[in-house]
Design an enzyme around this catalytic site. Structure first.
Site, PDB file in Angstrom:
ATOM      1  N   TYR A  11       0.828  -1.219   0.000  1.00 58.11           N
ATOM      2  CA  TYR A  11       0.000   0.000   0.000  1.00 58.11           C
ATOM      3  C   TYR A  11       0.863   1.270   0.000  1.00 58.11           C
ATOM      4  CZ  TYR A  11      -3.240   3.498   1.952  1.00 58.11           C
ATOM      5  OH  TYR A  11      -3.963   4.631   2.203  1.00 58.11           O
ATOM      6  N   TYR A  76       5.091  -6.821   8.334  1.00 61.22           N
ATOM      7  CA  TYR A  76       3.735  -7.246   8.682  1.00 61.22           C
ATOM      8  C   TYR A  76       3.195  -6.227   9.682  1.00 61.22           C
ATOM      9  CZ  TYR A  76       4.949 -11.848   6.715  1.00 61.22           C
ATOM     10  OH  TYR A  76       5.329 -12.860   5.886  1.00 61.22           O
ATOM     11  N   ASN A  92       9.995 -11.597  10.445  1.00 57.21           N
ATOM     12  CA  ASN A  92       9.781 -10.778   9.235  1.00 57.21           C
ATOM     13  C   ASN A  92      10.178  -9.323   9.440  1.00 57.21           C
ATOM     14  OD1 ASN A  92       8.590 -10.669   6.433  1.00 57.21           O
ATOM     15  ND2 ASN A  92       7.498  -9.002   7.431  1.00 57.21           N
ATOM     16  N   TYR A 141       4.055  -5.944  17.421  1.00 58.61           N
ATOM     17  CA  TYR A 141       4.233  -5.175  16.183  1.00 58.61           C
ATOM     18  C   TYR A 141       5.022  -3.890  16.466  1.00 58.61           C
ATOM     19  CZ  TYR A 141       3.231  -1.780  12.576  1.00 58.61           C
ATOM     20  OH  TYR A 141       3.376  -0.794  11.634  1.00 58.61           O
ATOM     21  N   PHE A 169       1.259   7.916  11.415  1.00 59.95           N
ATOM     22  CA  PHE A 169       0.002   7.793  12.134  1.00 59.95           C
ATOM     23  C   PHE A 169      -0.912   6.960  11.216  1.00 59.95           C
ATOM     24  CE2 PHE A 169       0.590   9.885  16.205  1.00 59.95           C
ATOM     25  CZ  PHE A 169       1.940  10.126  16.065  1.00 59.95           C
ATOM     26  N   ASN A 170      -2.150   7.317  10.954  1.00 59.49           N
ATOM     27  CA  ASN A 170      -3.008   6.404  10.179  1.00 59.49           C
ATOM     28  C   ASN A 170      -2.926   6.692   8.685  1.00 59.49           C
ATOM     29  OD1 ASN A 170      -3.920   6.237  12.994  1.00 59.49           O
ATOM     30  ND2 ASN A 170      -5.490   4.908  12.144  1.00 59.49           N
ATOM     31  N   LEU A 190     -10.286   1.299   9.114  1.00 58.97           N
ATOM     32  CA  LEU A 190     -11.601   1.924   9.219  1.00 58.97           C
ATOM     33  C   LEU A 190     -12.138   2.453   7.881  1.00 58.97           C
ATOM     34  CD1 LEU A 190     -13.920   2.954  10.967  1.00 58.97           C
ATOM     35  CD2 LEU A 190     -12.568   5.006  11.440  1.00 58.97           C
ATOM     36  N   PHE A 208     -15.783   0.270  17.203  1.00 58.41           N
ATOM     37  CA  PHE A 208     -15.150  -0.371  18.362  1.00 58.41           C
ATOM     38  C   PHE A 208     -15.020   0.597  19.536  1.00 58.41           C
ATOM     39  CE2 PHE A 208     -12.862  -3.073  15.005  1.00 58.41           C
ATOM     40  CZ  PHE A 208     -13.842  -4.044  15.046  1.00 58.41           C
TER      41      PHE A 208
END
Ligand code: UDP
Length: 330
Positions: A11, A76, A92, A141, A169-170, A190, A208
């Site tokens: 991505y 990952y 990994n 992670y 961040f996201n 999300l 959530f």
């Protein structure tokens, strides 16, 4: 510069490959296609289907392609899985990069750009998160990313490696032309899940947690466009000229956005209702995470082109509506 993008079919990596080319650099991709998509990378870009831990294969690429800088995006990144299967993550995300770094040093390639994460901070002591806050990851992670950050410091000191580590961040959104975007399997993020709920591709979105100490009770996150992230990686190149340089930057817009605000943005952009149900909190989700990116802005002249959630969602929607099955079968 000749830039080896490890994980360049994933991505963030695939967006960075495009930005590198747009900035006049020459990207070369290495990706084992476990999560990456071959069609996310243009056929004109040299592509190697190999493992980053394969010292022989990587050594040959570094020499043949005259690589100046290596970027690493091949980790990952499922927090829950890392809790249940930590060895998978340590092998990994830490062991494989050690082989990569060893091969780089053996071939005198000494510039490295690393994808790190705000998960290295764990539950931050203050908000917004500045680079100088202490780092205490709360899952394997985040720990693997912090381990590599520390390994990089040692290699800078001992061998003159120059590196930049970016704590994202996201990461969100898609290329502005809608031709590449987010396609994870399984998808846990999300924005793609909300879009799929809006189009009826998936059932109602689960929110959530609605009892967090935030204005609307749902979690606050800092959504930052994937191309804005990519541009920071390229802006740092000049700073890596001096051997032994070690740089850390937090990358976000600095704007906290709640889960309900994301849902409203998806509804506005798509013109469709997002069916959702309130669900229990997801384990390991801190109530709020957002960045102070002053350092990147000051030192790298980094300016985000997408400062708020709606334009970010608009790019994601362009990608998802044009490619409802993502990249399709690999
Ligand atoms: N989230 C949610 N429902 C979902 C997926 C995510 O409510 O189906 C929430 C999640 O709890 C978090 C925010 O959305 O507060 C962003 O989650 P995401 O998995 O996209 O990124 P993360 O912050 O975990 O890296």
């Amino acid at each position: 510069m000749n830039v080896l993008v490890v994980g360049g079919a994933g991505y963030i990596g695939s967006h960075c490959v495009r930005q590198l080319a747009a900035a006049g650099h020459r990207p070369v991709v290495l990706d084992n296609l476990v999560f990456g998509h071959r069609s996310a990378v243009a056929p004109s870009v040299p592509f190697y289907d190999a493992n980053l831990g394969d010292e022989t294969a990587v050594g040959k690429i570094l020499v043949d392609e005259k690589i100046d800088v290596v970027m690493h995006f091949a980790a990952y990144a499922y927090v829950g899985e890392s809790v249940n299967d930590p060895l998978k993550y340590y092998f990994n995300n830490v062991v494989a990069p050690l082989h990569l770094l060893k091969t780089m040093l053996a071939n005198k390639v000494t510039k490295f750009v690393f994808s790190s994460t705000c998960a290295t901070f764990g539950i931050p002591e203050k908000m917004p998160i500045v680079e100088t806050l202490s780092q205490s990851p709360i899952n394997p992670y985040g720990q693997t990313k912090l381990d590599v950050e520390n390994i990089l410091k040692s290699l800078a000191h001992a061998h003159g490696l120059s590196f930049a580590a970016f704590r994202y961040f996201n990461a969100a959104g898609a290329s502005e032309d809608g031709t590449i975007g987010e396609d994870h399997n399984p998808e846990t993020h999300l924005i793609p899940l909300a879009i799929d709920a809006a189009t009826g591709k998936r059932p109602a979105l689960q929110v959530f947690g609605s009892d967090y100490p935030t204005p609307d009770g749902t979690c606050l996150r800092d959504y930052v466009h994937v191309d804005d992230l990519s541009r920071a990686h390229i802006a740092v190149f000049d700073k890596l000229a001096k051997p032994g340089t070690g740089l850390f930057y937090n990358l976000g817009t600095g704007t906290p956005t709640s889960v309900l605000e994301v849902i409203r943005a998806v509804e506005k952009i798509t013109g469709k209702k997002v069916p959702y149900v309130m669900a229990p909190r997801r384990a390991g989700d801190p109530p709020a995470l957002y960045a102070d990116s002053t350092k990147a802005k000051t030192e790298l002249s980094w300016q985000v082109k997408f400062p708020s959630i709606e334009p970010i969602v608009a790019t994601a929607w362009k990608w998802h509506s044009a490619n409802p099955n993502g990249f399709g079968k690999k």
